[in-house]
Design a protein around this motif. Structure first.
Motif, PDB file in Angstrom:
ATOM      1  N   PRO A  36       0.554  -1.106  -0.028  1.00 33.61           N
ATOM      2  CA  PRO A  36      -0.213   0.155  -0.120  1.00 33.61           C
ATOM      3  C   PRO A  36       0.860   1.233   0.162  1.00 33.61           C
ATOM      4  O   PRO A  36       1.896   1.252   0.462  1.00 33.61           O
ATOM      5  CB  PRO A  36      -0.819  -0.238   1.206  1.00 33.61           C
ATOM      6  CG  PRO A  36      -1.026  -1.619   1.493  1.00 33.61           C
ATOM      7  CD  PRO A  36       0.504  -2.125   1.115  1.00 33.61           C
ATOM      8  N   PRO A  37       0.334   2.411  -0.713  1.00 28.36           N
ATOM      9  CA  PRO A  37       1.420   3.429  -0.628  1.00 28.36           C
ATOM     10  C   PRO A  37       1.287   4.123   0.371  1.00 28.36           C
ATOM     11  O   PRO A  37       0.391   4.189   1.415  1.00 28.36           O
ATOM     12  CB  PRO A  37       0.640   4.223  -1.792  1.00 28.36           C
ATOM     13  CG  PRO A  37      -0.918   3.828  -1.890  1.00 28.36           C
ATOM     14  CD  PRO A  37      -0.916   2.606  -1.651  1.00 28.36           C
ATOM     15  N   VAL A 329      -8.427   4.563   3.216  1.00 24.74           N
ATOM     16  CA  VAL A 329      -8.760   6.079   2.918  1.00 24.74           C
ATOM     17  C   VAL A 329     -10.313   6.464   3.036  1.00 24.74           C
ATOM     18  O   VAL A 329     -10.998   5.867   2.533  1.00 24.74           O
ATOM     19  CB  VAL A 329      -8.284   6.552   1.480  1.00 24.74           C
ATOM     20  CG1 VAL A 329      -8.616   8.082   1.291  1.00 24.74           C
ATOM     21  CG2 VAL A 329      -6.800   6.367   1.600  1.00 24.74           C
ATOM     22  N   GLU A 330     -10.540   7.448   3.802  1.00 27.83           N
ATOM     23  CA  GLU A 330     -12.059   7.861   4.111  1.00 27.83           C
ATOM     24  C   GLU A 330     -12.338   9.265   3.796  1.00 27.83           C
ATOM     25  O   GLU A 330     -11.269  10.120   4.262  1.00 27.83           O
ATOM     26  CB  GLU A 330     -12.472   7.450   5.571  1.00 27.83           C
ATOM     27  CG  GLU A 330     -14.021   8.023   5.667  1.00 27.83           C
ATOM     28  CD  GLU A 330     -14.294   7.807   7.135  1.00 27.83           C
ATOM     29  OE1 GLU A 330     -15.137   6.727   7.309  1.00 27.83           O
ATOM     30  OE2 GLU A 330     -13.798   8.517   8.106  1.00 27.83           O
ATOM     31  N   THR A 331     -13.060   9.672   3.081  1.00 29.15           N
ATOM     32  CA  THR A 331     -13.142  11.249   2.407  1.00 29.15           C
ATOM     33  C   THR A 331     -14.607  11.561   3.257  1.00 29.15           C
ATOM     34  O   THR A 331     -15.424  10.992   3.403  1.00 29.15           O
ATOM     35  CB  THR A 331     -13.541  11.475   1.035  1.00 29.15           C
ATOM     36  OG1 THR A 331     -12.386  10.925   0.387  1.00 29.15           O
ATOM     37  CG2 THR A 331     -13.681  12.815   0.718  1.00 29.15           C
ATOM     38  N   ARG A 332     -14.318  12.739   4.073  1.00 29.20           N
ATOM     39  CA  ARG A 332     -15.373  13.396   4.762  1.00 29.20           C
ATOM     40  C   ARG A 332     -15.551  14.722   4.266  1.00 29.20           C
ATOM     41  O   ARG A 332     -14.801  15.505   3.763  1.00 29.20           O
ATOM     42  CB  ARG A 332     -15.110  13.390   6.302  1.00 29.20           C
ATOM     43  CG  ARG A 332     -14.647  11.996   6.781  1.00 29.20           C
ATOM     44  CD  ARG A 332     -14.190  12.305   8.343  1.00 29.20           C
ATOM     45  NE  ARG A 332     -13.558  11.045   8.854  1.00 29.20           N
ATOM     46  CZ  ARG A 332     -12.991  11.041  10.127  1.00 29.20           C
ATOM     47  NH1 ARG A 332     -12.953  11.838  10.834  1.00 29.20           N
ATOM     48  NH2 ARG A 332     -12.436   9.736  10.357  1.00 29.20           N
ATOM     49  N   ARG A 363      -0.495   9.741  -4.779  1.00 28.74           N
ATOM     50  CA  ARG A 363      -0.245   8.166  -4.617  1.00 28.74           C
ATOM     51  C   ARG A 363      -1.619   7.654  -4.593  1.00 28.74           C
ATOM     52  O   ARG A 363      -1.906   6.178  -4.505  1.00 28.74           O
ATOM     53  CB  ARG A 363       0.315   7.953  -3.439  1.00 28.74           C
ATOM     54  CG  ARG A 363       1.834   8.199  -3.618  1.00 28.74           C
ATOM     55  CD  ARG A 363       2.805   7.760  -2.646  1.00 28.74           C
ATOM     56  NE  ARG A 363       4.103   8.534  -2.555  1.00 28.74           N
ATOM     57  CZ  ARG A 363       4.382   9.200  -1.627  1.00 28.74           C
ATOM     58  NH1 ARG A 363       3.667   9.539  -0.638  1.00 28.74           N
ATOM     59  NH2 ARG A 363       5.569   9.945  -1.760  1.00 28.74           N
ATOM     60  N   LEU A 364      -2.934   8.533  -4.529  1.00 28.36           N
ATOM     61  CA  LEU A 364      -4.176   7.822  -4.193  1.00 28.36           C
ATOM     62  C   LEU A 364      -5.078   7.873  -5.483  1.00 28.36           C
ATOM     63  O   LEU A 364      -6.105   7.638  -5.410  1.00 28.36           O
ATOM     64  CB  LEU A 364      -4.846   8.781  -3.099  1.00 28.36           C
ATOM     65  CG  LEU A 364      -4.197   8.786  -1.893  1.00 28.36           C
ATOM     66  CD1 LEU A 364      -4.910   9.579  -0.825  1.00 28.36           C
ATOM     67  CD2 LEU A 364      -3.735   7.377  -1.201  1.00 28.36           C
ATOM     68  N   VAL A 365      -4.366   8.159  -6.732  1.00 27.03           N
ATOM     69  CA  VAL A 365      -5.187   8.177  -7.844  1.00 27.03           C
ATOM     70  C   VAL A 365      -5.593   6.803  -8.309  1.00 27.03           C
ATOM     71  O   VAL A 365      -4.790   5.931  -7.886  1.00 27.03           O
ATOM     72  CB  VAL A 365      -4.409   8.933  -9.201  1.00 27.03           C
ATOM     73  CG1 VAL A 365      -4.260  10.463  -8.741  1.00 27.03           C
ATOM     74  CG2 VAL A 365      -2.938   8.358  -9.242  1.00 27.03           C
ATOM     75  N   GLY A 366      -6.642   6.631  -8.972  1.00 28.19           N
ATOM     76  CA  GLY A 366      -7.106   5.328  -9.361  1.00 28.19           C
ATOM     77  C   GLY A 366      -7.779   4.596  -8.480  1.00 28.19           C
ATOM     78  O   GLY A 366      -7.824   3.462  -8.798  1.00 28.19           O
ATOM     79  N   VAL A 371      -3.795   2.175   2.613  1.00 31.62           N
ATOM     80  CA  VAL A 371      -2.444   2.957   2.521  1.00 31.62           C
ATOM     81  C   VAL A 371      -1.691   2.600   3.724  1.00 31.62           C
ATOM     82  O   VAL A 371      -2.133   2.089   4.563  1.00 31.62           O
ATOM     83  CB  VAL A 371      -2.860   4.478   2.634  1.00 31.62           C
ATOM     84  CG1 VAL A 371      -3.500   4.861   1.386  1.00 31.62           C
ATOM     85  CG2 VAL A 371      -3.689   4.896   3.735  1.00 31.62           C
ATOM     86  N   THR A 372      -0.545   3.240   3.811  1.00 35.08           N
ATOM     87  CA  THR A 372       0.352   3.028   5.061  1.00 35.08           C
ATOM     88  C   THR A 372       0.338   4.385   5.348  1.00 35.08           C
ATOM     89  O   THR A 372       1.332   5.354   4.870  1.00 35.08           O
ATOM     90  CB  THR A 372       1.619   2.519   4.492  1.00 35.08           C
ATOM     91  OG1 THR A 372       1.495   1.049   4.138  1.00 35.08           O
ATOM     92  CG2 THR A 372       2.453   2.499   5.843  1.00 35.08           C
ATOM     93  N   PRO A 373       0.021   4.949   6.571  1.00 33.68           N
ATOM     94  CA  PRO A 373       0.332   6.151   7.288  1.00 33.68           C
ATOM     95  C   PRO A 373       1.583   6.500   7.792  1.00 33.68           C
ATOM     96  O   PRO A 373       1.985   5.582   8.490  1.00 33.68           O
ATOM     97  CB  PRO A 373      -0.992   6.178   8.180  1.00 33.68           C
ATOM     98  CG  PRO A 373      -1.197   4.782   8.660  1.00 33.68           C
ATOM     99  CD  PRO A 373      -1.073   3.940   7.491  1.00 33.68           C
ATOM    100  N   VAL A 374       2.233   7.597   7.341  1.00 37.93           N
ATOM    101  CA  VAL A 374       3.377   7.750   7.996  1.00 37.93           C
ATOM    102  C   VAL A 374       3.185   9.158   8.893  1.00 37.93           C
ATOM    103  O   VAL A 374       2.685  10.128   7.959  1.00 37.93           O
ATOM    104  CB  VAL A 374       4.260   8.206   7.040  1.00 37.93           C
ATOM    105  CG1 VAL A 374       5.763   8.522   7.533  1.00 37.93           C
ATOM    106  CG2 VAL A 374       4.757   6.641   6.097  1.00 37.93           C
TER     107      VAL A 374
END
Length: 413
Positions: A36-37, A329-332, A363-366, A371-374
């Motif tokens: 995961p990016p 990933v969650e969009t609010r 990196r979230l396109v497509g 994901v890997t959170p940093v």
């Protein structure tokens, strides 16, 4: 027969070989599957933050005067250098005094003459009062009284003439009415100065302190649900902090405060004038200078979302991307947002500890969902940096804020 069977055998062998290659390819593809990016995140915490608004503004002199003569005469002295700073009472121009000195002397002589007649007329009046009906008639007494009172009136008239002459003589010294900076003189020595002239002798502006006039939409100021509901009533506005950004992008080092809120709307622009006052000891702000003013209108509890991590949606809504507990990933979307410096303040759909994506959006396109959170932070220059090392993150995203969420304008794109 052999010649027909050989090709069939060859085809069979090739088919088996191709099948083996296909299986190996699948295994290799499976073994090299991308992880995961990575995305940069900050952890949100509820805090009390200022509610701000940024408005176009223009510097205006605290006091401004057109210096004009009050008497007519020839300019005999110009006592300043164009553009100089002067103090209240400093001499600016000298008008020829001879005529006004003579007028004062004449008025003083008339006063002395009037005073000289009073004692004799007073004595005559007192004498007639004693002998009325005993050698003097009522008519004589009345005439004596009239002469005496007229002499007293002549004295008062002469005093007024002296006072007028003194004032006119004083007006031959044209002085600065307050501290300030002068403009360019419109008259020179030897020219005639007159109160009826259409142009002023020189302009004078007080620069310290200085006003900054801001222009806000009438809907925002006057609406009961706007940012400024309290401005409609009489109150002390000095608690409303104002900072300005100069035309070159730098911040003016001195903070001011709101001084007055106009109660009328400009018919041509539909805006209300808000006026702040600033100390200006180094005269950095000059009348007519255009600046950007940011007002702190209130304080409120909530969560700050940097504008670099947000996207403006249709209808003024704001959206942002978060990482859930299972790293998805969650969009609010937030409907009720307010501006706090260079960040959005939200009060719902966020909890303490939520992880907001501020870096790695490309990196979230497509349709990427895992994901890997940093952990990262936003430094004072508004650059996303590693949380530990302080070095710039890969995307180089920048804003104007800090790790708490203050940032410059911009969407996540």
């Amino acid at each position: 027969m052999l010649s027909r069977k050989l090709p069939i055998a060859v085809v069979s062998v090739l088919a088996v070989a191709l099948g083996a290659c296909s299986d190996d390819g699948k295994q290799q593809q499976g073994g090299a599957q991308m992880p995961p990016p990575q995305v940069g995140v900050i952890t949100l915490e509820k805090q009390t933050v200022p509610i701000t608004t940024t408005l176009p503004a223009r510097a205006v002199a605290y006091r401004s005067a057109e210096v004009r003569p009050q008497v007519t005469g020839i300019i005999t002295e110009k006592a300043f250098k164009d553009g100089a700073f002067v103090k209240a009472g400093d001499l600016l121009y000298q008008i020829e005094q001879d005529t006004y000195e003579a007028n004062l002397a004449q008025a003083q002589a008339s006063l002395d003459k009037a005073n000289a007649t009073v004692p004799g007329l007073e004595a005559n009046y007192e004498r007639y009062k004693r002998i009325v009906n005993q050698g003097a008639t009522e008519i004589q007494l009345t005439d004596a009284q009239t002469s005496y009172e007229q002499a007293l009136a002549d004295v008062e008239s002469a005093k007024a003439a002296v006072k007028t002459a003194e004032i006119n003589l004083g007006h031959t010294d044209i002085t600065a009415p307050f501290d300030g900076v002068l403009g360019v003189s419109n008259i020179s020595i030897g020219n005639l100065a007159s109160p009826s002239s259409s142009s002023a002798l020189v302009s004078l502006n007080q620069l310290d302190p200085i006003y900054v006039d801001m222009y806000e939409s009438a809907a925002q100021v006057l609406s009961a649900s706007g940012k400024y509901p309290d401005f409609k009533s009489e109150q002390d506005l000095s608690g409303v902090k104002v900072v300005v950004k100069l035309d070159d992008g730098s911040d003016y080092s001195v903070a001011g405060h709101l001084d007055v809120s106009e109660r009328t709307v400009n018919e041509s622009t539909g805006t209300v004038n808000l006026r702040a006052v600033f100390d200006n000891p180094d005269n950095v702000l000059l009348p007519g200078m255009f600046v950007r003013a940011t007002l702190t209108v209130a304080e409120e509890e909530g969560f700050l979302i940097p504008q670099l991590a947000a996207q403006i949606e249709a209808g003024g809504k704001v959206s942002a991307m978060f990482v859930t507990s299972d790293n998805k990933v969650e969009t609010r979307i937030f409907q009720n947002v307010k501006v706090s410096n260079n960040a959005w303040l939200v009060t719902d759909k966020v909890s303490d500890g939520d992880r907001l994506i501020v870096d790695g959006f490309q990196r979230l396109v497509g349709g990427v969902t895992d994901v890997t959170p940093v952990p990262v932070k936003i430094n004072e220059e508004g650059v996303v940096v590693d949380a530990d090392s302080g070095s710039g993150a890969s995307s180089g995203s920048s804003s104007g804020g800090d790790a708490s969420g203050s940032s410059a304008s911009g969407g996540n794109g």
